[in-house]
Design an enzyme around this catalytic site. Structure first.
Site, PDB file in Angstrom:
ATOM      1  N   ASP A 237      55.078  15.568   2.947  1.00 49.07           N
ATOM      2  CA  ASP A 237      55.790  14.567   2.141  1.00 49.07           C
ATOM      3  C   ASP A 237      54.989  13.283   1.986  1.00 49.07           C
ATOM      4  OD1 ASP A 237      58.021  16.421   3.203  1.00 49.07           O
ATOM      5  OD2 ASP A 237      58.841  15.325   1.485  1.00 49.07           O
ATOM      6  N   LYS A 248      58.889  17.977   6.925  1.00 47.95           N
ATOM      7  CA  LYS A 248      60.246  18.296   7.388  1.00 47.95           C
ATOM      8  C   LYS A 248      60.358  18.279   8.914  1.00 47.95           C
ATOM      9  CE  LYS A 248      63.114  18.721   5.423  1.00 47.95           C
ATOM     10  NZ  LYS A 248      64.044  17.575   5.219  1.00 47.95           N
TER      11      LYS A 248
HETATM   12  O1  MRU Z   1      64.064  17.201   2.529  1.00 46.58           O
HETATM   13  P1  MRU Z   1      63.177  18.028   1.644  1.00 46.58           P
HETATM   14  O2  MRU Z   1      63.681  19.411   1.421  1.00 46.58           O
HETATM   15  O3  MRU Z   1      62.842  17.300   0.359  1.00 46.58           O
HETATM   16  O4  MRU Z   1      61.826  18.157   2.457  1.00 46.58           O
HETATM   17  C1  MRU Z   1      60.775  18.885   1.878  1.00 46.58           C
HETATM   18  C2  MRU Z   1      59.643  19.114   2.776  1.00 46.58           C
HETATM   19  O5  MRU Z   1      59.575  18.617   3.873  1.00 46.58           O
HETATM   20  C3  MRU Z   1      58.495  19.927   2.227  1.00 46.58           C
HETATM   21  O6  MRU Z   1      57.862  20.634   3.238  1.00 46.58           O
HETATM   22  C4  MRU Z   1      57.477  18.986   1.582  1.00 46.58           C
HETATM   23  O7  MRU Z   1      58.097  18.176   0.617  1.00 46.58           O
HETATM   24  C5  MRU Z   1      56.350  19.697   0.970  1.00 46.58           C
HETATM   25  S1  MRU Z   1      56.801  20.426  -0.551  1.00 46.58           S
HETATM   26  C6  MRU Z   1      55.470  21.071  -1.308  1.00 46.58           C
END
Ligand code: MRU
Length: 347
Positions: A237, A248
């Site tokens: 992220d 995550k």
């Molecule tokens: O809370 P989320 O579902 O938006 O979190 C997403 C993640 O942590 C993904 O692993 C990350 O955004 C990479 S997506 C290519």
């Protein structure tokens, strides 16, 4: 996978495949105005850092479409809508990067009329969307050099087509391996509490006929100990200048376990996920989400009433637990200090 983010310039609508209902039902969420976009982002109709960024771009187009050019304050109103979009979620840097990019394009011609700005933004938002797909495909190719032809990879959350413009970062590498005819197998960690792994990663791999098996998050150590995992492959992220990586919640656990078991831990992310303004992971804001996501499974309360819970949505994996970053410009290997900026500047 079919396109899950669809913008129509003709009737100024943004249609999103509603990820809250997958894999049970394919429902679509319609955005006509900025508050719909805010809701879609905050409620996780669409999620995943690159996908959030793409939606922010189209969100700016909707912001322009719902602004009245005859109002002498239209520029201020539009800016205020852009700030609201940028603030929908705090951790994924792609969101801020895209809103910034839309703003910068506007600043190149500050006297532009609103109708011309709409056209300019429409082209730019689509460009950002297409760039993401191309970047994912390119990084998929680079990721291959790190995996063996018969590999079992453990992934966390969903870093696939649904989290991006339509191909995937971590799952982009998996797709590239599958296209190369490799025998790749994916273990999808279920990813409590929103279950992106169990619901979304399993769904899109199953749809594309890629071998996938879901594991409870707390099975990771056992699976590594039993030799079931050749590599851990996750998305991101936000990646700080020193390589510390927000992803995550639970990603850091996997990095520690991988290190203990001498299993490589790879982060696949386009350059739009790097945040060189942020020096280290300490400065990355971590989103906390509603308690209900932890206290309930579906509509059922699973904790004693009133007991407080933690619901941090992300954690930060220290750079020294990361074996390599896989980007659309190539693979970045340790030591990362100073190397990330130089690498990304290569063009
Ligand atoms: O809370 P989320 O579902 O938006 O979190 C997403 C993640 O942590 C993904 O692993 C990350 O955004 C990479 S997506 C290519």
């Amino acid at each position: 996978m079919k396109r899950h983010i669809r913008f129509s310039r003709e009737d100024d609508t943004l249609l999103l495949l509603d990820q809250r209902y997958l894999p049970g039902a394919e429902k679509w969420f319609l955005c006509r105005r900025v508050r719909d976009v805010e809701e879609a982002l905050q409620e996780m109709v669409v999620r995943g850092a690159p996908a959030i960024g793409i939606v922010a771009g189209y969100g700016c187009c909707l912001a322009a479409a719902t602004t009245d050019e005859t109002d002498p304050q239209w520029q201020e109103q539009l800016l205020e809508k852009m700030y609201r979009i940028a603030e929908s979620r705090p951790t994924a840097v792609n969101l801020m990067h895209v809103v910034d990019r839309m703003h910068q394009a506007w600043r190149t011609d500050p006297d532009i009329s609103l109708s011309d700005l709409k056209w300019m933004w429409d082209r730019l938002a689509r460009e950002i969307h297409n760039e993401d797909i191309s970047a994912n495909k390119a990084l998929g190719g680079y990721g291959l050099e790190l995996l063996g032809e018969a590999s079992s990879v453990l992934t966390h959350c969903n870093a696939g087509a649904l989290a991006t413009g339509g191909y995937g970062t971590a799952l982009g590498v998996v797709r590239a391996a599958k296209s190369a005819g490799w025998n790749i197998r994916v273990i999808a960690g279920e990813t409590r509490p929103f279950l992106q792994g169990a619901r979304l990663t399993a769904y899109e791999l199953w749809q594309d006929d890629i071998e996938v098996r879901v594991a409870c998050d707390n099975a990771a150590a056992l699976l590594m100990q039993r030799g079931e995992v050749d590599a851990v492959l996750v998305g991101a992220d936000r990646i700080a200048a020193n390589g510390d990586t927000a992803n995550k919640i639970g990603t850091y656990n996997l990095a520690l376990l991988a290190s203990w078991h001498s299993i490589p831990f790879y982060v696949a992310a386009p350059s739009s996920t790097f945040d060189l303004q942020t020096e280290s992971g300490r400065d990355i804001p971590i989103e906390t989400r509603p308690e209900q996501e932890v206290t309930h499974v579906g509509s059922e309360l699973v904790t004693p009433p009133g007991v407080p819970v933690y619901n941090y949505a992300f954690d930060v994996t220290p750079a020294d637990l990361i074996s390599a970053f896989i980007t659309e410009k190539g693979v970045i290997r340790p030591p990362f200090a100073g190397a990330i900026q130089t690498f990304l500047d290569k063009g």
